[in-house]
Write a protein that holds these residues in place. Structure first.
Motif, mmCIF file in Angstrom:
data_model
loop_
_atom_site.group_PDB
_atom_site.id
_atom_site.type_symbol
_atom_site.label_atom_id
_atom_site.label_comp_id
_atom_site.label_asym_id
_atom_site.label_seq_id
_atom_site.Cartn_x
_atom_site.Cartn_y
_atom_site.Cartn_z
ATOM 1 N N ARG A 58 0.836 -1.210 0.000
ATOM 2 C CA ARG A 58 0.000 0.000 0.000
ATOM 3 C C ARG A 58 0.869 1.259 0.000
ATOM 4 N NH1 ARG A 58 -3.559 -3.243 3.287
ATOM 5 N NH2 ARG A 58 -2.583 -2.546 5.243
ATOM 6 N N VAL A 59 1.984 1.202 0.736
ATOM 7 C CA VAL A 59 2.904 2.341 0.780
ATOM 8 C C VAL A 59 3.523 2.581 -0.599
ATOM 9 C CG1 VAL A 59 5.151 3.111 1.647
ATOM 10 C CG2 VAL A 59 3.435 2.235 3.235
ATOM 11 N N VAL A 60 3.970 1.510 -1.253
ATOM 12 C CA VAL A 60 4.574 1.627 -2.591
ATOM 13 C C VAL A 60 3.581 2.227 -3.579
ATOM 14 C CG1 VAL A 60 5.468 0.320 -4.556
ATOM 15 C CG2 VAL A 60 6.238 -0.238 -2.246
ATOM 16 N N ASP A 61 2.325 1.761 -3.537
ATOM 17 C CA ASP A 61 1.299 2.292 -4.437
ATOM 18 C C ASP A 61 1.029 3.771 -4.159
ATOM 19 O OD1 ASP A 61 -0.702 -0.783 -4.420
ATOM 20 O OD2 ASP A 61 1.044 -0.178 -5.631
ATOM 21 N N THR A 62 1.024 4.136 -2.884
ATOM 22 C CA THR A 62 0.768 5.530 -2.520
ATOM 23 C C THR A 62 1.897 6.436 -2.995
ATOM 24 O OG1 THR A 62 -0.460 4.812 -0.564
ATOM 25 C CG2 THR A 62 0.279 7.103 -0.618
#
Length: 228
Positions: free
Chosen positions: A212-216
């Motif tokens: 989720r962090v990478v996508d954000t």
């Protein structure tokens, strides 16, 4: 440069504003300088908005270097370094000289070093103040909920990842603020100077939170990537 905003008392050789007069001018402005001067100043600071250009300038602080040496020091390709050196030369921030078959680059003058030093001082002061605020908040939380803090430390995982690449300290702060609100994130730190992201999340769901962090990061800073 356009029309002159204010007539100063003295000029140095070649028509440039004498340093003492310039200092007086900057300290006693009753109105803004002419737009043409402000445009030139904005163009100058725009040169420092690219991380690769800043890295190149830092490699030249101590001594002059050829393109290959600069490329190795900055971790960039020679073609990318040559392109940025051309831009920096046009902005009068670097100069070059020939020595045999080699071309050696150096900073144009002491002003460039001053800009780098003052900018770094400003960034480090911001980071230091922000870090102190985080430490105070963490200490208060631990004081209020000691058992909860101990339990969370035992159940969480903390890892650091390389960023490629975050362009400025304000971008890093903006990204950190957004990532702090991502579901499952216990804490997150984005360091512009080291180009690293440090993530803390529940050990059992760490990989999901990391995704989720990478996508954000991709949504907020499309040119930046988390190297996992």
């Amino acid at each position: 440069m356009g029309k002159q905003a204010t007539k100063l008392g003295g000029e140095s050789a070649g028509g440039a504003i004498a340093p003492d007069d310039l200092a007086l001018f900057l300290c006693s402005l009753d109105s803004l300088p002419a737009d043409e001067i402000l445009y030139d100043l904005a163009d100058l600071f725009r040169m420092f908005s690219d991380t690769t250009r800043v890295k190149i300038l830092y490699t030249l602080v101590e001594r002059e270097r050829p393109v290959g040496e600069i490329a190795e020091a900055t971790g960039s390709s020679q073609s990318a370094v040559s392109h940025q050196l051309r831009t920096l030369r046009q902005a009068r921030l670097v100069k070059f000289r020939r020595e045999g078959r080699s071309i050696l680059y150096s900073l144009a003058d002491g002003h460039v070093t001053t800009i780098l030093n003052q900018g770094m001082s400003h960034v480090l002061e911001f980071i230091g103040n922000h870090g102190a605020e985080v430490e105070r908040a963490a200490a208060q939380e631990q004081e209020d909920h000691p058992a909860m803090r101990i339990q969370r430390k035992e159940a969480t995982m903390r890892k650091s990842f390389k960023l490629d690449e975050i362009d400025c300290a304000s971008c890093a702060q903006k990204l950190e603020d957004v990532l702090s609100g991502v579901e499952g994130v216990s804490s997150v730190k984005v360091n512009f100077l080291t180009q690293k992201l440090t993530l803390e999340a529940d050990e059992d769901s760490f990989d999901e939170v990391l995704d989720r962090v990478v996508d954000t990061v991709e949504d907020i800073e499309p040119d930046c990537a988390v190297l996992v």
